[in-house]
Each structure stands twice: as structure tokens, then as C-alpha cells.
Design a protein around this motif. Structure first.
Motif, PDB file in Angstrom:
ATOM      1  N   SER A 226       0.856  -1.186   0.000  1.00 52.68           N
ATOM      2  CA  SER A 226       0.000   0.000   0.000  1.00 52.68           C
ATOM      3  C   SER A 226       0.890   1.233   0.000  1.00 52.68           C
ATOM      4  CB  SER A 226      -0.926  -0.007   1.215  1.00 52.68           C
ATOM      5  OG  SER A 226      -0.187   0.010   2.410  1.00 52.68           O
TER       6      SER A 226
ATOM      7  N   TYR B  78       1.382   6.991  -5.019  1.00 55.87           N
ATOM      8  CA  TYR B  78       2.249   7.109  -6.185  1.00 55.87           C
ATOM      9  C   TYR B  78       2.058   8.463  -6.855  1.00 55.87           C
ATOM     10  CZ  TYR B  78      -1.992   5.275  -8.478  1.00 55.87           C
ATOM     11  OH  TYR B  78      -3.278   5.067  -8.895  1.00 55.87           O
TER      12      TYR B  78
ATOM     13  N   LYS C 102      -3.352   6.480  -5.067  1.00 52.11           N
ATOM     14  CA  LYS C 102      -3.060   5.628  -3.921  1.00 52.11           C
ATOM     15  C   LYS C 102      -3.435   4.196  -4.236  1.00 52.11           C
ATOM     16  CE  LYS C 102      -7.547   6.044  -1.601  1.00 52.11           C
ATOM     17  NZ  LYS C 102      -8.245   6.048  -2.825  1.00 52.11           N
ATOM     18  N   THR C 103      -2.838   3.306  -3.493  1.00 52.99           N
ATOM     19  CA  THR C 103      -3.264   1.920  -3.514  1.00 52.99           C
ATOM     20  C   THR C 103      -3.259   1.396  -2.090  1.00 52.99           C
ATOM     21  OG1 THR C 103      -2.922  -0.294  -4.392  1.00 52.99           O
ATOM     22  CG2 THR C 103      -0.942   1.052  -4.098  1.00 52.99           C
ATOM     23  N   ASN C 104      -4.369   0.822  -1.714  1.00 55.15           N
ATOM     24  CA  ASN C 104      -4.480   0.156  -0.416  1.00 55.15           C
ATOM     25  C   ASN C 104      -4.436  -1.350  -0.590  1.00 55.15           C
ATOM     26  OD1 ASN C 104      -4.756   2.373   1.358  1.00 55.15           O
ATOM     27  ND2 ASN C 104      -6.855   2.649   0.668  1.00 55.15           N
ATOM     28  N   ARG C 105      -4.283  -1.779  -1.820  1.00 53.86           N
ATOM     29  CA  ARG C 105      -4.378  -3.206  -2.128  1.00 53.86           C
ATOM     30  C   ARG C 105      -3.009  -3.872  -2.048  1.00 53.86           C
ATOM     31  NH1 ARG C 105      -7.552  -3.740  -7.506  1.00 53.86           N
ATOM     32  NH2 ARG C 105      -6.688  -1.731  -8.043  1.00 53.86           N
TER      33      ARG C 105
ATOM     34  N   LYS D  53      -1.592  -6.845  -4.517  1.00 50.20           N
ATOM     35  CA  LYS D  53      -2.166  -6.707  -5.857  1.00 50.20           C
ATOM     36  C   LYS D  53      -1.352  -5.660  -6.612  1.00 50.20           C
ATOM     37  CE  LYS D  53      -6.385  -8.692  -4.905  1.00 50.20           C
ATOM     38  NZ  LYS D  53      -7.685  -8.908  -5.340  1.00 50.20           N
TER      39      LYS D  53
ATOM     40  N   ARG E 126      -1.877  -2.685  -8.465  1.00 48.56           N
ATOM     41  CA  ARG E 126      -2.735  -1.565  -8.856  1.00 48.56           C
ATOM     42  C   ARG E 126      -2.158  -0.793 -10.033  1.00 48.56           C
ATOM     43  NH1 ARG E 126      -6.839   1.093 -10.379  1.00 48.56           N
ATOM     44  NH2 ARG E 126      -7.149   3.172  -9.594  1.00 48.56           N
ATOM     45  N   LEU E 127      -0.875  -0.549 -10.018  1.00 52.33           N
ATOM     46  CA  LEU E 127      -0.302   0.281 -11.070  1.00 52.33           C
ATOM     47  C   LEU E 127      -0.262  -0.416 -12.424  1.00 52.33           C
ATOM     48  CD1 LEU E 127       2.407   2.052  -8.938  1.00 52.33           C
ATOM     49  CD2 LEU E 127       0.381   3.071  -9.951  1.00 52.33           C
TER      50      LEU E 127
ATOM     51  N   GLU F 211      -2.795  -1.641 -13.736  1.00 49.77           N
ATOM     52  CA  GLU F 211      -4.061  -1.219 -14.343  1.00 49.77           C
ATOM     53  C   GLU F 211      -3.941   0.129 -15.050  1.00 49.77           C
ATOM     54  OE1 GLU F 211      -6.601  -1.155 -10.936  1.00 49.77           O
ATOM     55  OE2 GLU F 211      -6.842  -3.329 -10.924  1.00 49.77           O
TER      56      GLU F 211
ATOM     57  N   HIS G 247      -8.468   2.741 -14.813  1.00 50.51           N
ATOM     58  CA  HIS G 247      -7.762   3.740 -14.017  1.00 50.51           C
ATOM     59  C   HIS G 247      -8.178   5.150 -14.432  1.00 50.51           C
ATOM     60  CE1 HIS G 247      -4.561   5.956 -12.055  1.00 50.51           C
ATOM     61  NE2 HIS G 247      -4.301   4.858 -11.361  1.00 50.51           N
TER      62      HIS G 247
END
Length: 157
Positions: A37, A40, A53-56, A59, A61-62, A64, A72
């Protein structure tokens, strides 16, 4: 909240933001390895254009980011900008059904839409740089909002 507590929190967020901005640049390939998490920062021609942001945790996220406009927010905004330029008309914000609507109405062909989507994906992959700060999930939202408020990137609303 007391003034002292507010001041302390702002200084803490400022310190995190400065640390993030002082970190090394990453290319798109490097961002695909991020599995924690955090917040970015996306740069185009040395200007911050988007903060996310990514809370995952665990996974990607970026990944995507350069997949599809429906995956996105930045991809959607960049594609809308390019479509508006190519079609010489101001398009409303894209939504999940926009591709189908534009093609069915004859405004653009599926081949041309796909070409423009690939153009955006390639721009993200090749022309943009990234910075990332790994944070505990409970700090992510605060830094993201603070950074957007302070830096005002053009692709964040």
C-alpha cells in the motif's frame, strides 16, 4: 484538535511528501512490481500530473494504469483528452459505456478507438515516470489528499 496537534500532523505529512518526492524515479516496468500500500506520483515531462493511492497490498494496482480507460482514472482522463483532440470536439468525462456509445453513434470506429487507447497506454509505459512511497494502509489516504492539495496536479480533480 489543538493547534499544536494540527501543526505536528502537517509537519509529519510534509516530511512524508518530501521523502516521496526525493525518492528515485521508477519506470513503468518497476511500478508493476509494487505490491504494498502507498501513494504514487506520476510525472510527465518532469511535471507531476497525477497522484494516486493503492491500499491493495499484494495486488498490482499500477499495472491497471496502462490497461484500459475503464481501469484507471488517469488513463480515462488522458484518453478523453486525446479523443477530444482527434475528434475536434469536447467530450464529456468518459464512463464505462463511452466506447460502445461512441462506436454505435458512428463518431469513431472501433479500430480508431483501440488505436487511441493503445497510444495512451504506450505513452504511460514509455513517457511517464513514477515515484512511490510505501505506507501503512491507515496513512495512505491522508498523504494522498495532502499531496494533491499541496501540489495540485492537473489530472487530479
Amino acid at each position: 484538535m489543538t493547534q499544536n496537534k494540527i501543526s505536528k500532523r502537517v509537519k509529519s505529512l510534509e516530511s512524508l511528501l518530501i521523502g516521496a518526492l526525493d525518492s528515485p524515479y521508477l519506470d513503468y516496468q518497476a511500478t508493476k512490481q509494487i505490491k504494498s500500500s502507498g501513494v504514487y506520483f506520476i510525472f510527465y515531462q518532469q511535471e507531476i500530473i497525477y497522484i494516486g493511492k493503492t491500499n491493495r497490498t499484494g495486488k498490482l494496482r499500477l499495472r491497471e494504469l496502462a490497461a484500459d480507460y475503464r481501469s484507471h482514472t488517469l488513463n480515462r482522463k488522458l484518453l478523453r483528452e486525446l479523443l477530444s483532440k482527434v475528434l475536434q470536439r469536447d467530450l464529456p468525462p468518459l464512463k464505462k459505456s463511452s466506447k460502445k456509445e461512441l462506436i454505435e453513434s458512428g463518431i469513431i470506429s472501433e479500430i480508431k478507438f483501440s488505436f487511441l487507447q493503445n497510444t495512451i497506454n504506450n505513452r504511460i509505459k514509455k513517457d511517464m515516470q513514477f515515484k512511490f512511497i510505501d505506507l501503512p494502509a491507515n496513512e495512505v489516504l491522508a498523504l494522498e489528499h495532502f499531496a494533491i492539495a499541496v501540489l495540485e496536479p492537473k489530472m487530479n480533480d
